[in-house]
Design a protein around this motif. Structure first.
Motif, short mmCIF file in Angstrom:
data_model
loop_
_atom_site.label_atom_id
_atom_site.label_comp_id
_atom_site.label_asym_id
_atom_site.label_seq_id
_atom_site.Cartn_x
_atom_site.Cartn_y
_atom_site.Cartn_z
N ASP A 89 -25.71 22.96 -10.08
CA ASP A 89 -26.05 22.99 -8.60
C ASP A 89 -27.51 22.48 -8.47
OD1 ASP A 89 -23.51 23.38 -7.50
OD2 ASP A 89 -24.15 25.39 -6.88
N LYS A 147 -15.67 14.65 -14.43
CA LYS A 147 -14.67 15.40 -13.47
C LYS A 147 -14.83 16.90 -13.19
CE LYS A 147 -10.39 15.04 -11.39
NZ LYS A 147 -10.36 16.84 -11.11
N ALA A 191 -17.53 17.45 -11.03
CA ALA A 191 -17.34 17.18 -9.65
C ALA A 191 -16.31 18.19 -9.03
CB ALA A 191 -16.65 15.78 -9.45
N ASP A 192 -15.33 18.72 -9.80
CA ASP A 192 -14.47 19.94 -9.46
C ASP A 192 -15.29 21.12 -9.06
OD1 ASP A 192 -12.36 18.16 -9.43
OD2 ASP A 192 -11.62 18.99 -11.30
N LYS A 196 -18.66 21.34 -8.11
CA LYS A 196 -19.32 21.16 -6.76
C LYS A 196 -18.46 21.26 -5.59
CE LYS A 196 -22.92 18.14 -9.07
NZ LYS A 196 -23.62 16.77 -9.21
N ASP A 197 -17.12 20.81 -5.78
CA ASP A 197 -16.22 21.01 -4.92
C ASP A 197 -15.55 22.51 -4.54
OD1 ASP A 197 -16.54 18.43 -3.73
OD2 ASP A 197 -14.80 17.59 -5.12
N ARG A 198 -16.16 23.28 -5.76
CA ARG A 198 -15.72 24.71 -5.57
C ARG A 198 -14.20 24.68 -6.02
NH1 ARG A 198 -20.37 24.70 -6.25
NH2 ARG A 198 -21.86 26.14 -5.34
N LYS A 199 -13.63 23.85 -6.99
CA LYS A 199 -12.30 23.81 -7.33
C LYS A 199 -12.24 24.58 -8.69
CE LYS A 199 -11.09 19.50 -4.91
NZ LYS A 199 -10.46 18.23 -5.29
N TRP A 222 -17.17 33.69 -6.64
CA TRP A 222 -18.14 32.98 -6.00
C TRP A 222 -19.31 34.00 -5.51
CZ3 TRP A 222 -18.64 28.39 -7.35
CH2 TRP A 222 -17.59 27.67 -7.92
#
Length: 261
Positions: free
Chosen positions: A160, A176, A179-180, A182-185, A241
Motif C-alpha cells: 500500500d 496480478k 493488483a488483487d 489493492k482491490d482487497r480481493k 482487514w
C-alpha cells in the motif's frame, strides 16, 4: 557409480542428463565445500589466505563486495546496502589460481570505482532477508498458516505504501496478486504464503529497505504490544482487514517518525 555414468555418457540422452545434473548440483557442492572450509577455519582459529572488502558510493547508494580466499576456494558476497545481497563460491585448480582470480576481481572492481576499505559487518552488507516463515514457532494448537500472518501484514502495508521493488515484482509474475490485494480481493498473509513466507531485500525498493533495515527487528515486539495486546501471541492474530488497518496505522507512525528525523 563410474560404470553407470559411463553407460549414460555412451548415448546422447544420457550425456545430456549428466550435463544437466552437473549444472544443477555444482552450486550446492560449492556451497557445502565453502561451509566445510569456514567451519575448519573457525576450529583452527585460522585467518583466510586472502580477504578484501571494497565499497563504492554513487548516486546516494553504497555498493560493496567482500572477497575471501581459503585454499582453492573463493567466496564472494556483493550487493547494495539498500538492495539485494548475493553470495557465491568459486573453486579453482590451485591456491595460486584462486589468489590470481581474486586479485583480478579486486582490480576490476577498483576500475569500476570501488575502493578497498576496512570490513565492518553490518546488516546492510550481510542481511539478505528480514523474515522467513521457517523462523517462526507457531503454537501447536494453531494452523501453520498463522505463521504467515505477521510478515504478511507487514508485506501488505509495504504494498500500500509503494515500498516494493517493481522490477522484481514484474519479473516474478506477482503483478496480478498485487493488483488483487489493492482491490482487497486477497490479503497480505495470503500473498506471503504464496511467496513461501520470505521477506527478502530484493522484494523491497530502496525506500522499503531503508525503513526495514532500521525497523524490522522491532516489528514483531511492536506487533505484540500494539496490535495483539492480550492475545497469547502474535500468531493468534486473525488475518482480517481490521487487523491490517491497525498494523498499517502502527507502521505509518514508525515511518513518519523516521522520515521526520
Amino acid at each position: 557409480m563410474k560404470k553407470l555414468i559411463q553407460r549414460l555418457l555412451d548415448n546422447k540422452a544420457g550425456a545430456f542428463l549428466v550435463l544437466i545434473l552437473g549444472i544443477l548440483i555444482s552450486p550446492f557442492v560449492a556451497i557445502f565445500k565453502w561451509k566445510e572450509i569456514t567451519e575448519r577455519l573457525k576450529e583452527e582459529n585460522k585467518e583466510p589466505d586472502f580477504t578484501k572488502y571494497l565499497e563504492r558510493n554513487a548516486d546516494n547508494e553504497t555498493s560493496f563486495i567482500n572477497i575471501t580466499v581459503e585454499d582453492t576456494w573463493i567466496r564472494v558476497e556483493e550487493g547494495e546496502f539498500l538492495g539485494q545481497v548475493s553470495k557465491s563460491s568459486h573453486g579453482k585448480n590451485s591456491k595460486e589460481s584462486a589468489l590470481n582470480w581474486a586479485n583480478q576481481l579486486v582490480n576490476d572492481k577498483i576500475s569500476e570505482g570501488f575502493r578497498i576499505t576496512k570490513y565492518i559487518e553490518t546488516q546492510e552488507n550481510t542481511l539478505t532477508k528480514y523474515d522467513d516463515w521457517d523462523w517462526h514457532e507457531v503454537p501447536e494448537d494453531l494452523d501453520e498458516f498463522q505463521g504467515y500472518v505477521p510478515g504478511g501484514l507487514y508485506l501488505g502495508w509495504a504494498i500500500d505504501r509503494g515500498l516494493l521493488n517493481h522490477e522484481f515484482i514484474k519479473e516474478s509474475g506477482l503483478n496480478k496478486v498485487i493488483a488483487d490485494f489493492k482491490d482487497r480481493k486477497i490479503t497480505g498473509p495470503k500473498i506471503y504464503e504464496n511467496i513461501d513466507g520470505v521477506l527478502d531485500k530484493e522484494l523491497l525498493n530502496k525506500a522499503g529497505n531503508r525503513f526495514s533495515l532500521e525497523y524490522f527487528d522491532s516489528y514483531l515486539s511492536d506487533l505484540k504490544i500494539g496490535v495483539a495486546g492480550d492475545l497469547p501471541s502474535i500468531y493468534h492474530l486473525d488475518d482480517t482487514w481490521d487487523n491490517f488497518t491497525k498494523v498499517s496505522e502502527m507502521l505509518d507512525k514508525k515511518l513518519n517518525k523516521m522520515d521526520n528525523r
